[in-house]
Design an enzyme around this catalytic site. Structure first.
Site, PDB file in Angstrom:
ATOM      1  N   GLU B 113       0.779  -1.221   0.000  1.00 54.71           N
ATOM      2  CA  GLU B 113       0.000   0.000   0.000  1.00 54.71           C
ATOM      3  C   GLU B 113       0.812   1.273   0.000  1.00 54.71           C
ATOM      4  O   GLU B 113       1.938   1.297  -0.439  1.00 54.71           O
ATOM      5  CB  GLU B 113      -0.955  -0.051   1.188  1.00 54.71           C
ATOM      6  CG  GLU B 113      -1.869  -1.228   1.083  1.00 54.71           C
ATOM      7  CD  GLU B 113      -1.252  -2.464   1.689  1.00 54.71           C
ATOM      8  OE1 GLU B 113      -0.671  -3.250   0.932  1.00 54.71           O
ATOM      9  OE2 GLU B 113      -1.315  -2.633   2.884  1.00 54.71           O
ATOM     10  N   LEU B 209      -8.097  -6.059  -1.240  1.00 54.88           N
ATOM     11  CA  LEU B 209      -7.459  -4.752  -1.125  1.00 54.88           C
ATOM     12  C   LEU B 209      -8.144  -3.698  -1.965  1.00 54.88           C
ATOM     13  O   LEU B 209      -7.625  -2.603  -2.142  1.00 54.88           O
ATOM     14  CB  LEU B 209      -5.970  -4.807  -1.500  1.00 54.88           C
ATOM     15  CG  LEU B 209      -5.081  -5.625  -0.572  1.00 54.88           C
ATOM     16  CD1 LEU B 209      -3.637  -5.538  -1.038  1.00 54.88           C
ATOM     17  CD2 LEU B 209      -5.198  -5.154   0.845  1.00 54.88           C
ATOM     18  N   ASN B 241      -9.359  -1.188   1.629  1.00 59.56           N
ATOM     19  CA  ASN B 241      -9.101  -0.710   0.292  1.00 59.56           C
ATOM     20  C   ASN B 241      -7.911   0.225   0.254  1.00 59.56           C
ATOM     21  O   ASN B 241      -7.947   1.270   0.868  1.00 59.56           O
ATOM     22  CB  ASN B 241     -10.365   0.047  -0.079  1.00 59.56           C
ATOM     23  CG  ASN B 241     -10.386   0.515  -1.487  1.00 59.56           C
ATOM     24  OD1 ASN B 241      -9.435   0.337  -2.211  1.00 59.56           O
ATOM     25  ND2 ASN B 241     -11.466   1.122  -1.837  1.00 59.56           N
ATOM     26  N   CYS B 242      -6.855  -0.143  -0.465  1.00 62.99           N
ATOM     27  CA  CYS B 242      -5.705   0.756  -0.448  1.00 62.99           C
ATOM     28  C   CYS B 242      -4.797   0.683  -1.663  1.00 62.99           C
ATOM     29  O   CYS B 242      -3.786   1.343  -1.712  1.00 62.99           O
ATOM     30  CB  CYS B 242      -4.893   0.523   0.795  1.00 62.99           C
ATOM     31  SG  CYS B 242      -4.780  -1.185   1.197  1.00 62.99           S
ATOM     32  N   VAL B 243      -5.107  -0.126  -2.670  1.00 62.03           N
ATOM     33  CA  VAL B 243      -4.257  -0.167  -3.869  1.00 62.03           C
ATOM     34  C   VAL B 243      -5.045   0.432  -5.019  1.00 62.03           C
ATOM     35  O   VAL B 243      -6.157   0.000  -5.256  1.00 62.03           O
ATOM     36  CB  VAL B 243      -3.907  -1.624  -4.223  1.00 62.03           C
ATOM     37  CG1 VAL B 243      -3.073  -1.684  -5.476  1.00 62.03           C
ATOM     38  CG2 VAL B 243      -3.193  -2.319  -3.076  1.00 62.03           C
TER      39      VAL B 243
END
Lengths: 64, 426, 350
Positions: B113, B209, B241-243
């Site tokens: 991330e 993700l 959620n981070c990509v």
């Protein structure tokens, strides 16, 4: 010949022969099916793609 | 529905024997916070650290950023269906700790991330260089599946944020703000002359993700629905959620959604803020079609004049964005869309994967491919082990002098598509 | 510090040589002189820069003797060796605008000297040259001189000093196809609310990103006989041999991979994976045939349904990869496929 899930993008960016796929992370598969069944699904999409290659297109066409 | 938000300004964070908030300083007992984080047996260890604005600190890989809040009056609690029991939130009174955040970091599956720099050029791009950050670096037990680990870290962060928020329950807020929307009939009677406007929020829902949860429901399993905009202020929507880090919404952004706040700013003056419609960005074409059909249908049912649509992420969700825009415009409802761009490092490529003439009013959060050099900082919280593999980095990222050559993509929140920042492009 | 040296190009009218009757005035170099609008530039430059020469040329002369005029003027500029070249502003004068654009683009391209011009957006010279040189937006007549100079002069100095040029909206030049980031005064959500209010009221508003036009290509003719055709696989789904030997990036790929699948009849968890960072990789890592259908095509090859599956496949990561990079990869890959006698390509994407 473009096999993809999100056919509207394929149309927007200008692919000529387009074959719809299953889903983004597994365009030619379905993890919830049995292995043999999944391979049959894949084969059907590939056969559809191959057939599309033998058909003349004018501009763009989605081979449902 | 009426929600009173009480803001308590935090001016410093310090570790201490006892957790409390006094005169604007948050004191955190590491031991107690650790116990809260490690309630989940899937986590082996967690370490806490503090990063203040201006300090020479780099936090990475960042997973989520969360603002601590506590519900002091009204139904339900913060993060309903996830941390608190399920109940409809968004009314009564809620306190938020402003000027600070809980940041989760640690080794994560796949493509790691984001980065938060507390100083230097990177700090200009992330909103979270301006908050006092209580960072928790989590480590999972051995042999755990990626999905399980992601979930364990996500929930640990939310638990700690709720634990910190609880410390404010008996305090008096420094500032109070009231957010209130009308029911359909009330709104029509009260503001007959004002345009009826709603916010359409697209939630990232593409899988590991790239997920979002609404009252604990995985957003890929929802059909578009209507929220009262105050619900998000109590944590109705959380991030998994981070990509890529630049344009995914951390939970902090959901809690403070700027479109909701700026529409409230105009509510009753220049427009009637009718409500919030949430929809998803799924991986099947049929689901994209269904969700955009339903979104347009809900807009029509609400008799709207205009909507603001915000996207989350990029690539195939560009199609969801364009479908939503096209179908809503086709109902005679005016749209403004918020997105960001992938125009190449030189800025010369087409910015979106999809396009349509109906999208004639676009707000951009900037070109995520822009390259920035992040100088070496004195301290790293987390690890640089994955820094060449995160989305927006490459084999050449780590330079001889310890600086990083990266695209804005790697910076948490840099090109946010809810319009959280001032960054734009032309 | 030495002053920045500027050469300025203007037409016969702004040099006060004459009007239409003097439009055939040949190119003339006036060394050490700032003329007409040049005086306004000089005032704006203060002590930082000076106009070391002015080139005056009639609009008809330039356009009717294009090659000669260009050659003569380039020679004059080369001799003066300025740090930056300014042409105009031309406002809505069509021939003057085309002359300014032509000569500014030539100076920049052939002499490597940065150039700036300015004109009204509807001047035909604007569309022709705005993507080649910085073209400042001006009003449609000379009443806009002060405003034009106040944008062109600082931009010229920035170019001369090699400083980073900001976004079009900050610097006042016409959008030129290159997207540049900048910090706006208001956050995006507030800009969105304001834009929506304008749109609802039927007032003019300016989108921050005009929709692009995408390329179109002619479809290739159909394949007559599949059983003799050589089929190749290409993917943007990031399928690579386990370990990603060429380190294709998980997003914004800077490269593509070429891998030999001679003798491979199935992509397994132990041999292949995805490098793509934009979708849940679990399924493709478990069985990469779900993205790159090697198993099925091998079967079809064995059965004789297709002639041959090409022994090389090409792969990259579509995630956040710019269209320009993708185009460059595609051009190289297509050339290789053609050279290898491939009849058709199945492109899969995620």
């Amino acid at each position: 010949m473009h096999i993809c899930t999100v056919t509207p993008i394929s149309v927007t960016v200008g692919a000529n022969r387009i074959v719809p796929a299953i889903a983004i992370p597994y365009p030619l598969g379905n993890p919830s099916s049995e292995i043999e069944e999944e391979k049959a699904i894949r084969r059907k999409i590939v056969e559809n793609a191959l057939e599309a290659l033998t058909i003349g297109v004018d501009g763009q066409r989605i081979f449902e | 529905m009426r929600l009173e938000m009480g803001y308590i300004y935090i001016k410093d964070i310090q570790f201490s024997g006892e957790s409390k908030i006094e005169d604007g300083t948050l004191y955190v007992s590491e031991e107690s916070a650790k116990a809260v984080a490690l309630e989940d047996e899937k986590l082996k260890s967690v370490s806490f650290d503090i990063a203040r604005p201006g300090e020479s600190i780099r936090i990475t890989p960042v997973k989520d950023v969360i603002e601590p809040r506590v519900k002091v009056e009204g139904r339900g609690g913060i993060f309903p269906g996830v941390i608190s029991k399920i109940d409809t939130v968004g009314e009564g009174k809620t306190y938020a700790l402003k000027g600070m955040a809980v940041v989760t970091a640690g080794k994560i599956v796949g493509f790691q991330e984001g980065i938060i720099d507390m100083t230097g050029p990177g700090a200009d791009y992330t909103p979270f260089s301006k908050t006092l950050n209580l960072v928790m670096v989590c480590e999972a037990v051995d042999g755990i599946e990626p999905h399980e680990y992601e979930k364990a870290v996500r929930l640990a962060g939310l638990r700690v944020a709720v634990y910190i928020g609880e410390l404010a329950r008996t305090l008096t807020p420094d500032e109070t703000k009231v957010y209130e929307t009308c029911t359909l009939k009330e709104g029509i009677e009260k503001y007959p002359e004002l345009p009826r406007v709603a916010y359409v929020q697209m939630l990232q829902s593409q899988g590991l993700l790239h997920d979002t949860y609404v009252y604990g429901v995985d957003a890929k399993r929802i059909v578009p629905t209507i929220l009262n905009p105050t619900e998000i202020m109590d944590g109705a929507i959380i991030s998994g959620n981070c990509v890529s880090a630049c344009d995914k919404n951390p939970t902090y952004v959901h809690l403070n959604n700027p479109v909701v706040h700026d529409l409230f700013e105009q509510h009753g003056k220049t427009l009637n803020f009718v409500g919030q419609i949430i929809t998803n960005e799924n991986v099947y074409l049929a689901e994209k079609q269904r969700s955009s059909d339903w979104t347009a249908k809900l807009c029509k049912i609400l008799d709207l004049d205009g909507v603001i649509i915000s996207q989350e992420g990029f690539g195939n969700p560009d199609t969801d964005l364009i479908m939503n825009c096209k179908k809503i415009e086709a109902e005679g409802i005016k749209t403004v869309i918020i997105t960001d761009e992938y125009a190449g490092r030189d800025g010369k490529s087409q910015s979106l994967a999809d396009a349509d003439a109906a999208a004639d009013a676009v707000i951009t959060g900037g070109n995520a491919n822009q390259v920035v050099i992040l100088p070496k900082l004195n301290k790293v919280i987390g690890t640089l082990d994955y820094v060449t593999k995160i989305a927006g980095a490459s084999e050449e990222t780590l330079r001889g002098d310890g600086s990083l050559e990266v695209e804005l993509q790697v910076i948490t929140g840099a090109t946010n598509e809810t319009g959280f920042n001032c960054l734009s492009a032309r | 510090m030495a002053k920045i040296k500027v050469v300025h190009y203007i037409n016969q009218f702004f040099a006060q040589v004459g009007g239409e009757e003097k439009a055939d005035y040949p190119a003339e170099l006036r060394i050490g002189e700032a003329v007409g609008p040049g005086l306004a530039f000089a005032a704006n430059f203060k002590d930082e820069a000076e106009i070391i020469a002015t080139i005056v040329c009639g609009d008809s002369y330039f356009n009717e003797n294009l090659e000669k005029a260009k050659k003569d003027i380039l020679a004059m500029v080369r001799e003066q060796a300025p740090d930056v070249f300014i042409a105009g502003p031309a406002f809505n004068a069509g021939r003057y605008g085309v002359a300014c654009g032509t000569i500014a683009a030539a100076v920049q391209e052939e002499l490597g000297i940065p150039a700036v011009s300015g004109m009204y957006v509807e001047n035909p010279g604007a569309d022709m040259f705005k993507n080649q040189i910085y073209m400042v937006v001006t009003k449609n007549n000379a009443a806009g001189m002060r405003d034009a100079v106040s944008k062109m002069a600082p931009l010229a100095l920035k170019l001369a000093k090699g400083e980073t040029v900001g976004a079009s909206v900050e610097e006042g030049y016409m959008p030129n196809g290159t997207r540049v980031n900048f910090f706006d005064k208001k956050r995006g959500s507030e800009r969105a609310v304001q834009m929506l209010l304008k749109k609802l009221a039927g007032k003019a508003f300016e989108t921050e990103y005009p929709m692009p036009n995408f390329d179109r290509v002619e479809p290739s003719p159909p394949i007559k006989d599949l059983s003799h055709a050589k089929i190749a696989l290409v993917t943007s789904g990031g399928i690579v041999p386990k370990g990603n030997p060429d380190h294709i990036e998980s997003s914004s790929a800077s490269r593509y991979g070429e891998y030999d699948i001679t003798g491979v009849s199935d992509l397994t968890e132990d041999t292949y994976e995805t490098a793509h960072g934009g979708y849940d990789p679990v399924y493709a890592n478990k069985d990469a045939d779900r993205v790159l259908p090697v198993d099925v095509l091998r079967d079809l090859e064995k059965e004789g349904a297709i002639g041959k599956l090409h022994n090389l496949f090409y792969t990259t990561v579509g995630n956040g990869t710019s269209v320009a990079s993708a185009k460059a990869f595609a051009a190289e890959i297509a050339a290789k496929l053609k050279k290898d006698g491939v009849d058709a390509v199945i492109l899969t994407s995620t």
